[in-house]
Motif scaffolding. Structure first.
Motif, PDB file in Angstrom:
ATOM      1  N   PRO A   1       0.810  -1.224   0.000  1.00  0.00           N
ATOM      2  CA  PRO A   1       0.000   0.000   0.000  1.00  0.00           C
ATOM      3  C   PRO A   1       0.842   1.271   0.000  1.00  0.00           C
ATOM      4  N   GLY A   2       1.984   1.245   0.705  1.00  0.00           N
ATOM      5  CA  GLY A   2       2.855   2.414   0.708  1.00  0.00           C
ATOM      6  C   GLY A   2       3.387   2.735  -0.681  1.00  0.00           C
ATOM      7  N   GLY A   3       3.731   1.692  -1.435  1.00  0.00           N
ATOM      8  CA  GLY A   3       4.197   1.902  -2.801  1.00  0.00           C
ATOM      9  C   GLY A   3       3.108   2.446  -3.707  1.00  0.00           C
ATOM     10  N   ILE A   4       1.874   2.011  -3.466  1.00  0.00           N
ATOM     11  CA  ILE A   4       0.740   2.523  -4.250  1.00  0.00           C
ATOM     12  C   ILE A   4       0.551   4.011  -3.986  1.00  0.00           C
ATOM     13  N   VAL A   5       0.569   4.401  -2.712  1.00  0.00           N
ATOM     14  CA  VAL A   5       0.426   5.823  -2.386  1.00  0.00           C
ATOM     15  C   VAL A   5       1.568   6.620  -3.010  1.00  0.00           C
ATOM     16  N   ALA A   6       2.786   6.085  -2.937  1.00  0.00           N
ATOM     17  CA  ALA A   6       3.945   6.794  -3.491  1.00  0.00           C
ATOM     18  C   ALA A   6       3.825   6.978  -5.000  1.00  0.00           C
ATOM     19  N   ALA A   7       3.238   5.993  -5.685  1.00  0.00           N
ATOM     20  CA  ALA A   7       3.074   6.096  -7.135  1.00  0.00           C
ATOM     21  C   ALA A   7       2.138   7.245  -7.498  1.00  0.00           C
ATOM     22  N   PHE A   8       1.091   7.436  -6.716  1.00  0.00           N
ATOM     23  CA  PHE A   8       0.208   8.580  -6.963  1.00  0.00           C
ATOM     24  C   PHE A   8       0.883   9.882  -6.555  1.00  0.00           C
ATOM     25  N   ARG A   9       1.632   9.844  -5.447  1.00  0.00           N
ATOM     26  CA  ARG A   9       2.275  11.064  -4.957  1.00  0.00           C
ATOM     27  C   ARG A   9       3.219  11.669  -6.003  1.00  0.00           C
ATOM     28  N   LYS A  10       3.899  10.811  -6.774  1.00  0.00           N
ATOM     29  CA  LYS A  10       4.856  11.299  -7.774  1.00  0.00           C
ATOM     30  C   LYS A  10       4.196  12.182  -8.824  1.00  0.00           C
ATOM     31  N   TRP A  11       2.898  12.002  -9.030  1.00  0.00           N
ATOM     32  CA  TRP A  11       2.187  12.773 -10.047  1.00  0.00           C
ATOM     33  C   TRP A  11       1.650  14.100  -9.504  1.00  0.00           C
ATOM     34  N   LEU A  12       1.721  14.307  -8.200  1.00  0.00           N
ATOM     35  CA  LEU A  12       1.001  15.409  -7.578  1.00  0.00           C
ATOM     36  C   LEU A  12       1.843  16.674  -7.475  1.00  0.00           C
ATOM     37  N   ALA A  13       1.197  17.801  -7.733  1.00  0.00           N
ATOM     38  CA  ALA A  13       1.831  19.102  -7.576  1.00  0.00           C
ATOM     39  C   ALA A  13       1.846  19.497  -6.108  1.00  0.00           C
ATOM     40  N   PRO A  14       2.803  20.339  -5.701  1.00  0.00           N
ATOM     41  CA  PRO A  14       2.777  20.867  -4.332  1.00  0.00           C
ATOM     42  C   PRO A  14       1.419  21.500  -4.030  1.00  0.00           C
ATOM     43  N   GLY A  15       0.977  21.325  -2.790  1.00  0.00           N
ATOM     44  CA  GLY A  15      -0.348  21.814  -2.411  1.00  0.00           C
ATOM     45  C   GLY A  15      -1.431  20.774  -2.591  1.00  0.00           C
ATOM     46  N   SER A  16      -1.083  19.623  -3.192  1.00  0.00           N
ATOM     47  CA  SER A  16      -2.037  18.524  -3.296  1.00  0.00           C
ATOM     48  C   SER A  16      -2.225  17.879  -1.924  1.00  0.00           C
ATOM     49  N   HIS A  17      -3.297  17.105  -1.789  1.00  0.00           N
ATOM     50  CA  HIS A  17      -3.610  16.488  -0.503  1.00  0.00           C
ATOM     51  C   HIS A  17      -3.938  15.007  -0.667  1.00  0.00           C
ATOM     52  N   LEU A  18      -3.685  14.259   0.395  1.00  0.00           N
ATOM     53  CA  LEU A  18      -4.040  12.841   0.489  1.00  0.00           C
ATOM     54  C   LEU A  18      -4.989  12.666   1.658  1.00  0.00           C
ATOM     55  N   VAL A  19      -6.132  12.030   1.403  1.00  0.00           N
ATOM     56  CA  VAL A  19      -7.128  11.757   2.443  1.00  0.00           C
ATOM     57  C   VAL A  19      -7.231  10.245   2.604  1.00  0.00           C
ATOM     58  N   VAL A  20      -6.975   9.745   3.800  1.00  0.00           N
ATOM     59  CA  VAL A  20      -6.956   8.298   4.060  1.00  0.00           C
ATOM     60  C   VAL A  20      -7.761   7.996   5.312  1.00  0.00           C
ATOM     61  N   SER A  21      -8.567   6.937   5.249  1.00  0.00           N
ATOM     62  CA  SER A  21      -9.074   6.316   6.481  1.00  0.00           C
ATOM     63  C   SER A  21      -8.807   4.819   6.391  1.00  0.00           C
ATOM     64  N   HIS A  22      -8.643   4.179   7.548  1.00  0.00           N
ATOM     65  CA  HIS A  22      -8.133   2.809   7.561  1.00  0.00           C
ATOM     66  C   HIS A  22      -8.611   2.076   8.808  1.00  0.00           C
ATOM     67  N   ALA A  23      -8.978   0.804   8.666  1.00  0.00           N
ATOM     68  CA  ALA A  23      -9.320  -0.050   9.804  1.00  0.00           C
ATOM     69  C   ALA A  23      -8.054  -0.373  10.589  1.00  0.00           C
ATOM     70  N   MET A  24      -8.156  -0.288  11.907  1.00  0.00           N
ATOM     71  CA  MET A  24      -6.966  -0.327  12.743  1.00  0.00           C
ATOM     72  C   MET A  24      -6.792  -1.651  13.486  1.00  0.00           C
ATOM     73  N   ALA A  25      -5.529  -2.012  13.657  1.00  0.00           N
ATOM     74  CA  ALA A  25      -5.200  -3.192  14.447  1.00  0.00           C
ATOM     75  C   ALA A  25      -5.565  -2.993  15.912  1.00  0.00           C
ATOM     76  N   GLU A  26      -5.757  -1.745  16.309  1.00  0.00           N
ATOM     77  CA  GLU A  26      -6.161  -1.445  17.685  1.00  0.00           C
ATOM     78  C   GLU A  26      -7.646  -1.696  17.928  1.00  0.00           C
ATOM     79  N   SER A  27      -8.385  -2.169  16.910  1.00  0.00           N
ATOM     80  CA  SER A  27      -9.771  -2.583  17.104  1.00  0.00           C
ATOM     81  C   SER A  27      -9.819  -3.739  18.092  1.00  0.00           C
ATOM     82  N   SER A  28     -11.003  -4.064  18.580  1.00  0.00           N
ATOM     83  CA  SER A  28     -11.120  -5.162  19.533  1.00  0.00           C
ATOM     84  C   SER A  28     -10.720  -6.473  18.857  1.00  0.00           C
ATOM     85  N   PRO A  29     -10.011  -7.340  19.566  1.00  0.00           N
ATOM     86  CA  PRO A  29      -9.615  -8.623  18.985  1.00  0.00           C
ATOM     87  C   PRO A  29     -10.794  -9.415  18.440  1.00  0.00           C
TER      88      PRO A  29
END
Length: 276
Positions: free
Chosen positions: A170-198
């Motif tokens: 996933p980090g490589g995927i984000v980096a691939a998009f980041r390379k195309w982005l101009a300064p001032g661009s933004h990344l919005v992420v939400s993610h299910a966490m390992a800190e959820s209940s077992p």
């Protein structure tokens, strides 16, 4: 008409879909029995999951509204999911009708709905593609014809990167998009966490075994690393129901008492002027 008769070609009725499970949690009707079974098993151990899904949706609308207010006029929404109102273009265009949006999802049900709802809408495109293939998305003429990557873009990856396995990088995927982005661009992420209940992690993992809807739960530090190259704004990476910026946002959704069993964190990062 039966559920199956409404489904477009390419839908396997015995395999759950992350988009359709999310639709069911949000109270939608575009889901199958297999999707409802997954969601109900999750709700049995995480009864606040519906509220968390709503909070995740509100995180998206808050982030989009804020970025539009900051002058962002281009949005690339990856892993769109089944259209839910207000959609990204509806929120952004409340701020400026000049906002342009490309929706991207690999689910045929999502594509079907997008084609019906967005056909002929100026400044809005929808393509069927997988975020695991950035080069395909970034080279698509519907994307390049609408998005000017020499200007700031908001890339939305809301509740989708947890369906990307570690082997799929996933980090490589984000980096691939980041390379195309101009300064001032933004990344919005939400993610299910390992800190959820077992119990919630175990139940959702079992219920989605072998399907594309199976999530990879990551720790707070692992999700933070997805923002490499970006500067977090606002409160940083926090539970989605706590993310707010500015004074005009909607009220925080009240969750059940205590920490939600299914923890989803969200954050917004800005690409600085000196990004290389």
């Amino acid at each position: 008409m039966s559920e199956l008769e409404r489904m477009p070609p390419g839908v396997n009725p015995v395999v759950p879909s992350s988009a359709r499970v999310y639709d069911y949690l949000l109270g939608g009707k575009d889901n199958l029995a297999v999707d409802r079974a997954v969601a109900d098993r999750l709700l049995a151990v995480a009864p606040d999951a519906r509220l968390v899904a709503r909070a995740n949706r509100m995180f998206l609308t808050r982030a989009v509204r804020h970025l539009a207010r900051q002058g962002i006029r281009q949005f690339l929404d990856l892993g769109t999911g089944i259209p839910t109102s207000p959609s990204v273009h509806e929120v952004a265009r409340e701020v400026s009708p000049a906002c342009r949006v490309v929706y991207v999802d690999y689910d045929p049900v999502v594509t079907m709905h997008a084609q019906v709802l967005l056909t002929g809408a100026p400044g809005i495109e929808s393509i069927r593609a997988d975020l695991r293939q950035p080069d395909v998305i970034l080279g698509d003429p519907h994307v390049t014809g609408l998005i000017d990557f020499d200007q700031p873009v908001a890339v939305l990856m809301v509740a989708c990167l947890h369906f990307v396995t570690d082997d799929e990088d996933p980090g490589g995927i984000v980096a691939a998009f980041r390379k195309w982005l101009a300064p001032g661009s933004h990344l919005v992420v939400s993610h299910a966490m390992a800190e959820s209940s077992p119990a919630a992690v175990a139940q959702l993992t079992r219920a989605t075994a072998g399907s594309p809807a199976r999530p990879t739960f990551r720790t707070h530090e692992q999700v933070l690393r997805l923002f490499d190259g970006f500067e977090l704004i606002g409160p940083g990476l926090v539970p989605v129901h706590e993310w707010t910026i500015g004074e005009a946002d909607e009220p925080v959704i009240p969750l059940l008492e205590g920490t939600p069993a299914l923890r989803v964190e969200g954050g917004v990062g800005r690409l600085p002027a000196d990004a290389g």
